[in-house]
Structures are given as C-alpha cells and as structure tokens.
Motif scaffolding. Structure first.
Motif, PDB file in Angstrom:
ATOM      1  N   PRO A  40       0.800  -1.222   0.000  1.00 15.36           N
ATOM      2  CA  PRO A  40       0.000   0.000   0.000  1.00 15.36           C
ATOM      3  C   PRO A  40       0.840   1.282   0.000  1.00 15.36           C
ATOM      4  O   PRO A  40       0.446   2.274  -0.594  1.00 15.36           O
ATOM      5  CB  PRO A  40      -0.853  -0.110   1.257  1.00 15.36           C
ATOM      6  CG  PRO A  40      -0.259  -1.190   2.069  1.00 15.36           C
ATOM      7  CD  PRO A  40       0.553  -2.047   1.174  1.00 15.36           C
ATOM      8  N   THR A  41       1.988   1.259   0.674  1.00 15.68           N
ATOM      9  CA  THR A  41       2.900   2.399   0.677  1.00 15.68           C
ATOM     10  C   THR A  41       4.320   1.855   0.774  1.00 15.68           C
ATOM     11  O   THR A  41       4.531   0.673   1.037  1.00 15.68           O
ATOM     12  CB  THR A  41       2.663   3.349   1.877  1.00 15.68           C
ATOM     13  OG1 THR A  41       3.042   2.665   3.089  1.00 15.68           O
ATOM     14  CG2 THR A  41       1.211   3.793   1.980  1.00 15.68           C
ATOM     15  N   THR A  42       5.293   2.727   0.610  1.00 18.50           N
ATOM     16  CA  THR A  42       6.682   2.273   0.703  1.00 18.50           C
ATOM     17  C   THR A  42       7.060   1.879   2.128  1.00 18.50           C
ATOM     18  O   THR A  42       8.022   1.163   2.318  1.00 18.50           O
ATOM     19  CB  THR A  42       7.640   3.370   0.219  1.00 18.50           C
ATOM     20  OG1 THR A  42       7.417   4.556   0.991  1.00 18.50           O
ATOM     21  CG2 THR A  42       7.434   3.662  -1.253  1.00 18.50           C
ATOM     22  N   LYS A  43       6.310   2.325   3.127  1.00 16.07           N
ATOM     23  CA  LYS A  43       6.628   2.004   4.517  1.00 16.07           C
ATOM     24  C   LYS A  43       5.668   1.005   5.148  1.00 16.07           C
ATOM     25  O   LYS A  43       5.740   0.749   6.339  1.00 16.07           O
ATOM     26  CB  LYS A  43       6.638   3.293   5.348  1.00 16.07           C
ATOM     27  CG  LYS A  43       7.745   4.233   4.935  1.00 16.07           C
ATOM     28  CD  LYS A  43       7.797   5.439   5.832  1.00 16.07           C
ATOM     29  CE  LYS A  43       8.947   6.332   5.409  1.00 16.07           C
ATOM     30  NZ  LYS A  43       9.110   7.473   6.265  1.00 16.07           N
ATOM     31  N   THR A  44       4.757   0.455   4.352  1.00 17.93           N
ATOM     32  CA  THR A  44       3.794  -0.505   4.879  1.00 17.93           C
ATOM     33  C   THR A  44       3.911  -1.813   4.118  1.00 17.93           C
ATOM     34  O   THR A  44       3.802  -1.839   2.894  1.00 17.93           O
ATOM     35  CB  THR A  44       2.353   0.040   4.741  1.00 17.93           C
ATOM     36  OG1 THR A  44       2.274   1.317   5.365  1.00 17.93           O
ATOM     37  CG2 THR A  44       1.356  -0.906   5.385  1.00 17.93           C
ATOM     38  N   ALA A  45       4.107  -2.887   4.849  1.00 16.41           N
ATOM     39  CA  ALA A  45       4.218  -4.209   4.230  1.00 16.41           C
ATOM     40  C   ALA A  45       2.830  -4.767   3.917  1.00 16.41           C
ATOM     41  O   ALA A  45       1.814  -4.273   4.414  1.00 16.41           O
ATOM     42  CB  ALA A  45       4.967  -5.151   5.164  1.00 16.41           C
ATOM     43  N   ALA A  46       2.793  -5.790   3.100  1.00 14.67           N
ATOM     44  CA  ALA A  46       1.555  -6.514   2.812  1.00 14.67           C
ATOM     45  C   ALA A  46       1.909  -7.989   2.612  1.00 14.67           C
ATOM     46  O   ALA A  46       2.963  -8.304   2.079  1.00 14.67           O
ATOM     47  CB  ALA A  46       0.880  -5.953   1.574  1.00 14.67           C
ATOM     48  N   THR A  47       1.019  -8.878   3.050  1.00 17.12           N
ATOM     49  CA  THR A  47       1.278 -10.308   3.010  1.00 17.12           C
ATOM     50  C   THR A  47       0.086 -11.051   2.426  1.00 17.12           C
ATOM     51  O   THR A  47      -1.039 -10.893   2.896  1.00 17.12           O
ATOM     52  CB  THR A  47       1.551 -10.848   4.427  1.00 17.12           C
ATOM     53  OG1 THR A  47       2.644 -10.124   4.994  1.00 17.12           O
ATOM     54  CG2 THR A  47       1.875 -12.322   4.413  1.00 17.12           C
ATOM     55  N   ALA A  48       0.319 -11.848   1.402  1.00 14.69           N
ATOM     56  CA  ALA A  48      -0.712 -12.729   0.841  1.00 14.69           C
ATOM     57  C   ALA A  48      -0.692 -14.037   1.630  1.00 14.69           C
ATOM     58  O   ALA A  48       0.370 -14.578   1.922  1.00 14.69           O
ATOM     59  CB  ALA A  48      -0.443 -12.984  -0.638  1.00 14.69           C
ATOM     60  N   MET A  49      -1.878 -14.554   1.961  1.00 14.43           N
ATOM     61  CA  MET A  49      -1.967 -15.746   2.805  1.00 14.43           C
ATOM     62  C   MET A  49      -2.539 -16.979   2.115  1.00 14.43           C
ATOM     63  O   MET A  49      -2.126 -18.092   2.400  1.00 14.43           O
ATOM     64  CB  MET A  49      -2.824 -15.436   4.042  1.00 14.43           C
ATOM     65  CG  MET A  49      -2.231 -14.386   4.958  1.00 14.43           C
ATOM     66  SD  MET A  49      -0.689 -14.901   5.719  1.00 14.43           S
ATOM     67  CE  MET A  49      -1.249 -16.198   6.810  1.00 14.43           C
TER      68      MET A  49
END
Length: 195
Positions: free
Chosen positions: A51-60
C-alpha cells in the motif's frame, strides 16, 4: 525462490484452467503472488503489491471460481501493529499486471484474512480475525454476498484470543476452523455456516 530476497510462502494453489501453480506470501515486504507453468521449475512474479513504501503486505491464501477468477487474500501492515483485510483478484488466469483490489478494509484495531474458499454458487468466503481497540479478538468471516462480517462470540468466554485459520465450502455449506487460546493451552474449533 529465496534468491529473490527476504520472504516466505504462506500458501499454494493449483489453477487447472491453465495448468498453473501459484505460491502466495511476502517477498521484500511486498504482497507477492508467483506462478509456475512448468510444474515448479521456474517461477514468475505476477503480483507484487504494497500500500505504501513504509507498509508491508502479506498474501496468505488463494482460490478460484468456476469463471476462472483467482482470488488472493491476506493483510496489509506489519506483523506488530494495525492490519487490514486485503483481497486482490485476477480475471485472466493470474497473468502479470492484471490483479485488481476487491477489498481493503479494517475492522477494529487489528484484522487479517487467513483463508479463502468459493462455494458451489461462486460466492467468495474469507476467514480471518478481527481485534477491537480493547484487545478482544474474534473469528470473522466475510462473504461477497454483501461483504458484511460474521463474528463468532468465542472471545470474552475465557479465551485470550481467537483466530479463524481455515475455511472450506462443500456444496452450499461453509465450514470454518480456527484456534481458541487460553492462558494454558490452545484448542481447535469448527463452526458450520450456511450462506
């Protein structure tokens, strides 16, 4: 896959429409979907999102419907701190640059999607957890029937936390499994839903 950076695979999915294997997870802090069309010998990243350069995201986890749509669920945010449910989809069999957001939402202070299934009438069901600002967590299920959540009242019944871990559809019935934890041990629960 480890040569591409720091990350983990959280789930695999076989898409018979185009003989593809998909691995979903996190790679270099990005939600990552990789596809192999040669029984796992080579892998191509078909969706990399944050979502942003400082926010991670994880597919489950991932699933598909009879029309060939592929759905991947997970969460945005770091493991420690607020998170939100994320669902992304491809209507082209998982080709690169075809993935679109379906849902990006938060319920309470902390929430994440952990599994997904499609029932016999192509309704999408997503299971996970929500936690309110007081720290009470609940099993939560979302369905694309109206995207209204169904929360199970396990929290507050002597459990420290609860997490829905898996969801499957059998015909028109949907089953959710998960974890219920006390200060002494964790147990597994099963809940039957009807659409």
């Amino acid at each position: 896959l480890s040569s591409q950076g720091d990350g983990s695979a959280n789930g695999m999915f076989c898409f018979p429409n185009n003989n593809s294997l998909f691995a979903v997870g996190i790679l270099n802090s990005h939600w990552t979907v990789m596809r192999s069309q040669d029984q796992g010998r080579t892998w191509l990243t078909v969706d990399s999102w944050s979502p942003t350069t400082k926010t991670a995201a994880t597919a489950m986890a991932a699933a598909s419907d009879r029309n060939g749509n592929i759905y991947v669920v997970g969460y945005r945010g770091l493991w420690i701190g607020p998170k939100g449910w994320v669902i992304r989809a491809s209507s082209t069999g998982g080709d690169a640059n075809t993935w679109k957001p379906v849902l990006d939402a938060s319920e309470g202070a902390h929430s994440f999607a952990s599994s997904v299934t499609v029932d016999s009438t192509d309704n999408l069901w997503v299971a996970g957890m929500t936690q309110d600002t007081a720290g009470t967590s609940r099993w939560t299920v979302l369905a694309n029937l109206n995207w209204a959540s169904r929360q199970f009242p396990f929290a507050g019944s002597g459990y420290l936390y609860t997490k829905a871990r898996g969801i499957i559809a059998s015909g028109s019935e949907v089953y959710v499994t998960g974890e219920l934890a006390t200060s002494n041990f964790s147990i597994v629960g099963l809940q039957r839903l009807l659409p």
